[in-house]
Scaffold this motif. Structure first.
Motif, PDB file in Angstrom:
ATOM      1  N   ARG A 134       0.925  -1.296  -0.024  1.00  0.00           N
ATOM      2  CA  ARG A 134      -0.170  -0.154   0.026  1.00  0.00           C
ATOM      3  C   ARG A 134       0.873   1.314   0.074  1.00  0.00           C
ATOM      4  O   ARG A 134       0.674   2.065  -0.804  1.00  0.00           O
ATOM      5  CB  ARG A 134      -0.755   0.290   1.209  1.00  0.00           C
ATOM      6  N   MET A 137       2.522   1.734  -3.483  1.00  0.00           N
ATOM      7  CA  MET A 137       1.308   2.241  -4.285  1.00  0.00           C
ATOM      8  C   MET A 137       1.222   3.694  -4.211  1.00  0.00           C
ATOM      9  O   MET A 137       1.306   4.565  -5.192  1.00  0.00           O
ATOM     10  CB  MET A 137       0.282   1.599  -4.288  1.00  0.00           C
ATOM     11  N   ILE A 138       1.125   4.125  -2.926  1.00  0.00           N
ATOM     12  CA  ILE A 138       0.675   5.615  -2.630  1.00  0.00           C
ATOM     13  C   ILE A 138       1.740   6.552  -2.758  1.00  0.00           C
ATOM     14  O   ILE A 138       1.720   7.381  -3.629  1.00  0.00           O
ATOM     15  CB  ILE A 138      -0.065   5.730  -1.194  1.00  0.00           C
ATOM     16  N   TRP A 184      -4.713  10.639  -1.949  1.00  0.00           N
ATOM     17  CA  TRP A 184      -4.010  10.547  -0.949  1.00  0.00           C
ATOM     18  C   TRP A 184      -4.891  10.752   0.162  1.00  0.00           C
ATOM     19  O   TRP A 184      -5.022   9.864   0.997  1.00  0.00           O
ATOM     20  CB  TRP A 184      -2.720  11.564  -0.715  1.00  0.00           C
ATOM     21  N   LEU A 187      -7.239   7.542   0.145  1.00  0.00           N
ATOM     22  CA  LEU A 187      -6.334   6.069   0.426  1.00  0.00           C
ATOM     23  C   LEU A 187      -5.892   6.055   1.983  1.00  0.00           C
ATOM     24  O   LEU A 187      -5.802   5.029   2.690  1.00  0.00           O
ATOM     25  CB  LEU A 187      -5.149   5.911  -0.620  1.00  0.00           C
ATOM     26  N   SER A 229      -3.152   2.714 -11.609  1.00  0.00           N
ATOM     27  CA  SER A 229      -2.361   2.491 -10.261  1.00  0.00           C
ATOM     28  C   SER A 229      -3.382   2.933  -9.078  1.00  0.00           C
ATOM     29  O   SER A 229      -3.339   2.483  -7.955  1.00  0.00           O
ATOM     30  CB  SER A 229      -1.201   3.703 -10.484  1.00  0.00           C
ATOM     31  N   LYS A 232      -5.377  -0.022  -8.635  1.00  0.00           N
ATOM     32  CA  LYS A 232      -4.870  -1.197  -7.910  1.00  0.00           C
ATOM     33  C   LYS A 232      -4.667  -0.504  -6.064  1.00  0.00           C
ATOM     34  O   LYS A 232      -4.506  -1.469  -5.430  1.00  0.00           O
ATOM     35  CB  LYS A 232      -3.438  -1.297  -8.419  1.00  0.00           C
ATOM     36  N   SER A 233      -4.321   0.483  -6.134  1.00  0.00           N
ATOM     37  CA  SER A 233      -4.241   1.139  -4.701  1.00  0.00           C
ATOM     38  C   SER A 233      -5.411   0.863  -3.724  1.00  0.00           C
ATOM     39  O   SER A 233      -5.357   0.727  -2.730  1.00  0.00           O
ATOM     40  CB  SER A 233      -3.938   2.625  -4.647  1.00  0.00           C
ATOM     41  N   ASN A 237      -5.586  -1.526  -0.643  1.00  0.00           N
ATOM     42  CA  ASN A 237      -6.129  -0.627   0.572  1.00  0.00           C
ATOM     43  C   ASN A 237      -7.158  -1.437   1.216  1.00  0.00           C
ATOM     44  O   ASN A 237      -7.282  -1.631   2.694  1.00  0.00           O
ATOM     45  CB  ASN A 237      -6.368   0.884   0.457  1.00  0.00           C
TER      46      ASN A 237
END
Length: 744
Positions: A134, A137-138, A184, A187, A229, A232-233, A237
Motif C-alpha cells: 500500500r 502504491m501511494i 492520498w 487512501l 495505479s 490497484k491502490s 487498501n
C-alpha cells in the motif's frame, strides 16, 4: 533455690523458661494445622498468579490490537517492532499456562487461545506485507506519475509564449495537484468523498484537448496510468483494511472471550480452595484462643510476681533517689535486707546518701572558702590601692616641686616601683576574676583604626627610647571598620603583647599587623599579630608559655622583671572571646604572637572611645567655674586628690571624710560634680549616693566613683545606685582630667 533467691536474672530466666516451654507446646499443637493452611494458601497464591497471567495476556492482546491501529496510520517500524515483541510475550505466557496444573476444561480453552494466537501471528506477517504494498502504491507509483505530469506541464509552460496556452497549462497543473491530494486523502484517511473527486478529475484530464500542447498525448497517457495505479491502490487498501479491522479485530475479540472464560474457571477453583482454607482457619482459631487464654493467665501471674518482687522495690529506690536529686537526703531506703541485686543497689543508695551528706558539707565549706577568698581579694585590692594612691599621688605632686638631680632620680625610682607594683596587683586581680568567672565581656561598638592608632601612640615613646622601630599595618587601612566587642579587654590583650615585644627587643623592629576580612554583610574576621626581632623563645618552653606565673627562662624575670601573668591573662581573655592565642618563635630570632576572632559589624560609624578621644584632643580646658565635692576618708588620698584638682585649676574643692558628711554638704550647698569613695565609715559611698540622688537638685549632678575596688561587680553596684562613672585608685591627673571633660 539459693542461687535463684540471690539473683534477679535467675528469677527472670526461670519465668521466661516456662514461657518458652508453653510456646513450644503451642508450636507442636499448631504445626499440623498450619501445614494445612499453608497448603491452601499456596494453592490460592498459585491460582492468583494464574489468574493474573490470564488477565495480563488479555490486556496485552488489547494493547497489541491498539498498536496495530497506530501502525495502520503511521507505518512506523518501531511500532511494528513493539507489536512483534508483545506477540512474543503473549506466546511465552500462554506456554507457561499450558504447563500449569489445570483442569481439562481450562486446558481446552488454552489450546483454543494458542490456535487463535498462531492465526494472529500469520495475519501480522500479512499485515506488514500489505502495508508495504500500500505504501509503495501511494508514496511510490502514484507519486512518480504525479511528479512526471507536473514536470511535463512545467516544460510546456516554459516553451509556450501564448497566454491562452499558459492559462490552460496552469488549469491542468491545478487539476493534477487536486487529483493527487484527493487520492492520498481517500487512501490514507478513508475520506470516500475524495474518491469521487479523483474519478471526476481523471475523466476530465482524459477528455481534455489542448491544441497548442505538443505533448498532449503524453499527458493523456500519464492520466491513464494514474487511473490504473489508483484502482490497484484501492484494492490493496481494501484488503489491508479488511485484514486489520475485520479479521484481526475479530480474532482479538474471540481471544478476549476465551481469556475471560478461562479466568472465571480459575476463580471457581479459587473459591473452592478458599472454602477449605476458611474451615481450617476456624478450627485453628479455636485452638489458638484456648492457648492464648492459658498464656494470658500465666502472664498475669508473671506480672504479679514481677510487680511484688521487682517493680515495687525499684519504684521505692527510684523515689529515694529522686528525693536525693532534689537535695532531700532524709529519704528512707527500703529493700536493704534483700539478698539479690536490688539489695546491693539499696545498700549502694544508702552509702550514696551518706557520701552526699559529706559532699554537701564539703561544698558549703568550699563556698565559704570561695566567699572568704573573694572578700579577701576585695579587701586586699582596697587596702593596697589606697596607700598606692597616696604614694603615687604624692610622688607626682612632689615631682612638681624644686628638687635636686639626686632627689629626682630617687623620686623616679619611687614612681617606677609603685607603678610596677600596681601592674602586679592588677594582674593578680585580673587572673582571680577570670578564674572565678567574674569577667563579663561588653558588646559595644569598637572603631578598629582608632583603637590601633591609640595603642601605637601609647607605645611609640617606649619604642623610640629603646631605639627600635614600631610599625602598625592595618588592612584595609582606608576603610572605617566598626565592630561589636569589648574594647577594654581587647586592648588589654594587645597591650600585653606589644609591651612584651618592646620589653624583650633591644634592636630591630616590632610589627603590629591587623587584617579585617568581611565574611558577610553582618560579620567579619579580624586577624591580629605582634611580631618582634627580640630574644625569642626556646621550642621546649612554648608549651608552658601561657601557664600562670611562668616565663620561658627564670633569668628573664631577673633581667626584665614581670610576674609571668600577662600572657596567661591574655590567653584566658581570648578564650572568653572564642579565640585562641598562638605563638611562633625561635631562640634569638624573635617571636610572633597572633590570634583571630569573629565579630559582628556595628551599625554605627564611630565608637564611644573614638568620641572620647576626639573630645580629649582639645588643647586647654577651663575648670575654674566648677564647684566639686570629694568624699574620701583617707587623709593621704584627700591631699593627693586635692592636689591633682588644684593642678587642673578647679575653682572650688570641698573635702569630707564619710558619706554622712557628704549628704550634709549636699543639703547645704549645690555642687557641679561629686567624687565619691566607696568604702567609708558611718555611711559608705553607695548609701550616700542613693540618698543624694533622691534630692531634686541632684538628679542630674554627676557622681563619680573614686575607689580602690576594681572588680566588675563593684562597677555594677556603682551604676545601680546612680553613679555615672568609675575611677579606680590610684588616681592620676589624666584620669581626673578626662572625667572632668566628660561630666563638667
Amino acid at each position: 533455690m539459693h542461687f535463684i533467691a540471690r539473683s534477679i536474672v535467675a528469677k527472670i530466666i526461670l519465668a521466661f523458661s516456662l514461657v518458652v516451654i508453653t510456646l513450644v507446646v503451642s508450636y507442636i499443637v499448631m504445626a499440623q494445622r498450619l501445614n494445612t493452611i499453608d497448603d491452601a494458601m499456596s494453592n490460592v497464591a498459585d491460582i492468583s498468579t494464574y489468574s493474573t497471567v490470564v488477565i495480563r495476556i488479555n490486556k496485552d492482546v488489547i494493547e497489541m490490537q491498539r498498536d496495530i491501529s497506530v501502525y495502520s496510520l503511521s507505518g512506523s517500524d518501531a511500532v511494528f517492532d513493539k507489536i512483534t515483541d508483545n506477540f512474543k510475550d503473549i506466546q511465552l505466557r500462554l506456554d507457561a499456562l499450558d504447563q500449569e496444573n489445570v483442569s481439562a476444561k481450562e486446558y481446552d480453552y488454552i489450546n483454543k487461545m494458542v490456535g487463535l494466537l498462531d492465526r494472529i501471528g500469520s495475519n501480522l506477517n500479512m499485515l506488514s506485507v500489505l502495508y508495504k504494498s500500500r505504501e509503495e502504491m501511494i508514496d511510490g507509483e502514484l507519486e512518480s506519475i504525479y511528479q512526471a505530469a507536473i514536470q511535463e506541464l512545467s516544460t510546456l509552460e516554459k516553451d509556450s509564449d501564448i497566454p491562452e496556452t499558459k492559462l490552460a497549462i496552469l488549469e491542468e497543473n491545478n487539476d493534477w495537484h487536486t487529483l493527487h491530494r484527493s487520492a492520498w486523502q481517500f487512501l490514507t484517511k478513508k475520506d470516500y468523498s475524495k474518491r469521487r473527486a479523483v474519478n471526476a478529475i481523471l475523466n476530465r484530464l482524459a477528455g481534455k484537448n489542448i491544441n497548442e500542447i505538443k505533448s498532449n498525448i503524453k499527458l493523456h497517457q500519464l492520466a491513464k496510468e494514474y487511473q490504473t495505479s489508483f484502482a490497484k491502490s484501492i484494492q490493496i487498501n481494501r484488503n489491508y483494511l479488511n485484514l486489520m479491522n475485520v479479521v484481526m479485530a475479530g480474532d482479538a475479540n474471540e481471544f478476549g472471550t476465551l481469556a475471560n472464560a478461562l479466568r472465571e474457571l480459575s476463580l471457581e477453583r479459587l473459591n473452592s480452595i478458599k472454602k477449605v482454607g476458611v474451615e481450617s482457619i476456624a478450627t485453628t482459631a479455636i485452638i489458638l484462643n484456648l492457648l492464648s487464654l492459658a498464656i494470658v493467665i500465666y502472664l498475669l501471674m508473671l506480672v504479679w510476681f514481677f510487680h511484688v518482687h521487682l517493680t515495687k522495690a525499684i519504684v521505692q529506690l527510684t523515689h529515694s533517689f529522686r528525693r536525693f536529686l532534689s537535695n532531700d537526703l532524709t529519704a528512707t531506703i527500703n529493700q536493704t535486707d534483700r539478698r539479690d541485686e536490688l539489695g546491693v543497689l539499696a545498700e549502694a543508695a544508702s552509702r550514696f546518701r551518706d557520701m552526699s551528706i559529706d559532699l554537701e558539707k564539703q561544698k558549703k565549706a568550699a563556698e565559704h572558702t570561695s566567699k572568704v577568698k573573694s572578700e579577701f581579694l576585695a579587701n586586699m585590692s582596697h587596702e593596697i590601692r589606697t596607700p598606692m594612691n597616696g604614694i603615687l599621688g604624692m610622688a607626682s605632686q612632689l615631682y612638681e616641686t624644686k628638687l635636686s638631680t639626686d632627689q629626682k632620680e630617687m623620686l623616679d625610682i619611687i614612681k617606677s616601683s609603685g607603678e610596677s607594683l600596681l601592674v602586679i596587683i592588677n594582674d593578680i586581680l585580673d587572673l582571680s576574676k577570670i578564674e572565678a568567672d567574674k569577667v563579663e565581656l561588653e558588646n559595644s561598638p569598637v572603631n578598629l583604626n582608632t583603637m590601633m592608632k591609640s595603642l601605637e601612640l601609647l607605645f611609640r615613646g617606649q619604642a623610640v627610647s629603646k631605639g627600635i622601630k614600631l610599625q602598625l599595618n592595618i588592612i584595609p587601612e582606608a576603610e572605617n571598620i566598626v565592630f561589636l566587642g569589648d574594647e577594654t579587654r581587647l586592648k588589654q590583650v594587645l597591650m600585653n603583647l606589644i609591651g612584651n615585644a618592646i620589653k624583650f627587643t633591644s634592636d630591630g623592629a616590632i610589627c603590629i599587623n591587623v587584617k579585617a576580612t568581611k565574611q558577610s554583610d553582618k560579620t567579619l574576621r579580624l586577624d591580629f599579630s605582634v611580631s618582634d626581632t627580640g630574644i625569642g623563645i626556646e621550642s621546649q618552653a612554648l608549651d608552658k608559655l601561657f601557664e600562670a606565673f611562668t616565663q620561658a627562662d627564670t633569668s628573664v624575670t631577673r633581667k626584665f622583671g614581670g610576674t609571668g601573668l600577662g600572657l596567661t591573662i591574655s590567653s584566658k581573655l581570648l578564650y572568653l572571646m572564642d579565640s585562641e592565642l598562638n605563638v611562633e618563635s625561635k631562640l634569638g630570632k624573635g617571636a610572633n604572637f597572633y590570634f583571630s576572632m569573629q565579630a559582628e559589624i556595628a551599625e554605627i560609624e564611630a565608637s564611644i572611645d573614638e568620641e572620647k578621644m576626639l573630645t580629649l584632643d582639645d588643647e586647654t580646658h577651663d575648670f575654674s567655674h566648677l564647684n566639686i565635692l570629694v568624699a574620701e576618708d583617707n587623709k593621704t588620698n584627700q591631699i593627693v586628690i586635692k592636689g591633682l584638682l588644684n593642678k587642673l585649676n578647679v575653682g572650688s574643692i570641698v573635702l569630707v571624710e564619710d558619706g554622712e558628711q557628704a549628704i550634709e554638704q549636699c543639703n547645704a550647698h549645690l555642687f557641679d560634680l561629686i567624687f565619691m569613695d566607696i568604702q567609708m565609715p558611718i555611711k559608705d559611698g553607695l548609701q550616700a549616693t542613693l540618698e543624694i540622688k533622691k534630692m531634686e537638685s541632684y538628679l542630674s549632678v554627676p557622681i563619680i566613683a573614686l575607689t580602690a575596688n576594681a572588680f566588675e561587680e563593684d562597677k555594677k553596684h556603682c551604676k545601680e545606685v546612680g553613679m555615672c562613672d568609675f575611677i579606680a585608685k590610684p588616681v592620676n591627673v589624666t584620669q581626673l582630667e578626662e572625667a572632668l571633660i566628660r561630666w563638667r
